[in-house]
Design a protein around this motif. Structure first.
Motif, short mmCIF file in Angstrom:
data_model
loop_
_atom_site.label_atom_id
_atom_site.label_comp_id
_atom_site.label_asym_id
_atom_site.label_seq_id
_atom_site.Cartn_x
_atom_site.Cartn_y
_atom_site.Cartn_z
N LYS A 248 0.81 -1.22 0.00
CA LYS A 248 0.00 0.00 0.00
C LYS A 248 0.85 1.28 0.00
N ASP A 249 1.99 1.26 0.70
CA ASP A 249 2.83 2.47 0.75
C ASP A 249 3.43 2.77 -0.61
N GLU A 250 3.94 1.69 -1.19
CA GLU A 250 4.57 1.89 -2.49
C GLU A 250 3.54 2.37 -3.52
N TRP A 251 2.36 1.76 -3.46
CA TRP A 251 1.31 2.12 -4.42
C TRP A 251 0.90 3.59 -4.27
N ARG A 252 0.78 4.00 -3.01
CA ARG A 252 0.42 5.39 -2.75
C ARG A 252 1.47 6.35 -3.32
N HIS A 253 2.71 5.93 -3.18
CA HIS A 253 3.82 6.72 -3.71
C HIS A 253 3.69 6.90 -5.24
N ILE A 254 3.39 5.81 -5.93
CA ILE A 254 3.22 5.92 -7.40
C ILE A 254 2.05 6.83 -7.73
N MET A 255 0.95 6.63 -7.01
CA MET A 255 -0.24 7.46 -7.28
C MET A 255 0.09 8.94 -7.11
#
Ligand code: ADP
Ligand code: GLC
Length: 486
Positions: free
Chosen positions: A452-459
């Motif tokens: 979830k952290d990594e995904w949020r970063h991409i978003m």
């Protein structure tokens, strides 16, 4: 500086794809930067004169198509925001008023499109004359208005008023060239020698208006730097016109399109269930739930990645590769929503998948502006496997919505989406145009999605991108200025 911008579609009055978006937004931004702009476009039957506040004008003029003298009218939309910006509608009931944009309700192109585009091109010049507004530059777009430079340079006495006017031809999609049979030659009323073998209008025994436009325009551009290189260097990307571009002796300038953030931004989108911004990105989830509900995808999929597509269903957009990959894609435990209209064969193949995977895959075969916004806001990923993509507007919109693009590395997609590598990047990019590479890229995205952290970063990286029109419009102003000087 005075610009006439000629386009077969202009959002919000008419739109099939990105050309409409560009013709709606770029002139507005040019006006904001102080340029005097008039847009010239047909008034199709679907354009509601009263709804838009389009005013009639008393002007009438005649355009000759072969031996027919066509009586045309003119109506006008004045921008309430900028006194230096008007849209002029070319009126003719038979060619435009009783019809749609490019084809009938089944998507079949009108048989007399050659005459319709010729009418658009010649009428645009007549309108400049009757209004006594001779532009410094006529900005032509695609094959529909590509003949304007040809008329200005081969009918000097008829168009003597334009002797100081320059032309820019922007290639939004070089694959659509407006080719017709040589027996249509007489409608053009151009000198015979233009139609001889290898002459500007001739193309393997047929007539090619885009080829002639490329040769006669004072300047050429396309809608991303990568695509400019692609069409200058590669026969396939240029749809056969690489040699013609080289012969024209003008480099194709690559100016990346913008995206209109007054239309495409999650903070003010009027079509979506819940507005959100990069500060409230978790609220995007409301839009996902609402979308799943609306389209009838199983709510059990709510924690699984939802992949969206909004596209014309044509070969350019990578639909054959998508169809080849679809079963294996769905095996990655994802849900998909595809909004697209286009070729009936693709619709039929996709329909079969939708019937097999109900609850996981939803396909809407319409043209639906409101649903396209809901997909932007509700999806987790946005897929564009285009074989080629001169620019692409939807991936730039998707970035702003934190809907992570997965794209084939080509044209404008290569200039706007960058592979995530655990620190930087805003999406997932595959290099080879193949079902295997598409699946690998989606698999990669799906595995990152669960962090979830990594995904949020991409978003957030995507949401921070700024592809507003301001910069692109400045580059057009520079190109107009340069073109006027040479
Ligand atoms: P292209 O012009 O090649 O179709 P772009 O990405 O430049 O591709 O622009 C497509 C535009 O058309 C976008 O604004 C997209 O949202 C819109 N669009 C495409 N298909 C549909 C559809 N079926 N319904 C609603 N909007 C669509
Ligand atoms: C064309 C291209 C698309 C581009 C649009 C607007 O339709 O296919 O890539 O974004 O024109 O320039």
């Amino acid at each position: 500086m005075r610009i006439a911008f000629v386009s077969a579609e202009v959002y919000p009055f008419s739109k099939v794809g990105g050309l409409g978006d560009v013709a709606g937004a770029l002139p507005l931004e040019l006006a904001a930067q102080g340029v005097d702009v008039m847009v010239l476009t047909p008034r199709y039957g679907s354009i509601n004169r009263w709804g838009f506040g389009i005013e009639d004008s008393p002007y009438r003029y005649t355009v000759n198509i072969g031996n027919k003298a066509i009586d045309c009218g003119l109506s006008r939309w004045q921008s309430p925001q900028y006194s230096n910006f008007q849209v002029y509608f070319i009126e003719n009931e038979h060619y435009f008023g009783s019809r749609g944009i490019y084809g009938n309700e089944n998507g079949i192109p009108y048989e007399d499109n050659d005459e319709r585009y010729l009418l658009l091109s010649k009428a645009a010049l007549e309108v400049c004359k009757v209004l006594n507004r001779i532009p410094d530059v006529i900005h032509c777009n695609d094959n529909h208005s590509a003949l304007i430079p040809v008329y200005l340079k081969s009918k000097l006495s008829e168009y003597s008023l334009f002797q100081n006017t320059k032309t820019l031809l922007t290639l939004h999609n070089i694959a659509y060239q407006g080719i017709v049979n040589m027996d249509r030659r007489l409608i053009y009323d151009l000198p015979d020698d233009l139609f001889y073998p290898i002459a500007p209008m001739e193309w393997y025994g047929q007539i090619n208006p885009l080829k002639a436009g490329i040769l006669f325009a004072d300047a050429l551009s396309t809608v991303s730097p990568t695509h400019a290189r692609e069409i200058m260097e590669d026969e396939g990307f240029s749809a056969g016109l690489k040699g013609v571009i080289a012969a024209a002796g003008k480099p194709v300038q690559g100016i990346l399109n913008g995206v209109d953030y007054s239309e495409w931004s999650p903070q003010r989108d009027i079509y979506i269930a819940k507005q959100y911004s990069n500060k409230t990105v978790s609220e995007k989830q409301f839009n996902k739930i609402a979308l799943l509900n609306d389209i009838g995808i199983d709510q059990a999929m709510v924690d699984k990645p939802l992949i969206g597509m909004v596209t014309r269903l044509v070969e350019q957009k990578g639909i054959p590769v998508l169809i080849e990959a679809l079963e294996r894609l769905l095996a990655l435990d994802v849900a998909m929503i595809i909004l697209g209209s286009g070729e009936p064969d693709y619709e039929r193949s996709l329909m079969k998948f939708a019937e097999r995977f109900t609850g996981r895959l939803k396909i809407d075969f319409g043209y639906n502006n409101s649903l396209s916004h809901k997909i932007m806001a509700g999806g987790d990923m946005f897929l564009m496997p285009s074989r080629y993509e001169p620019c692409g507007i939807t991936q730039m919109a998707a970035l702003k919505y934190g809907t992570v693009p997965i794209v084939h590395k080509t044209g404008g997609l290569a200039d706007t989406v960058f592979q995530w590598n655990s620190q930087s990047g805003n999406g997932f990019v595959f290099e080879n145009y193949s079902a295997d590479d598409l699946i690998k890229s989606v698999r990669n995205a799906v595995s990152v999605y669960y962090d979830k952290d990594e995904w949020r970063h991409i978003m957030l990286n995507g949401m921070a991108a700024d592809f507003s029109w301001q910069q692109s419009a400045q580059q057009y102003v520079e190109l107009y200025t340069y073109t006027c000087q040479v």
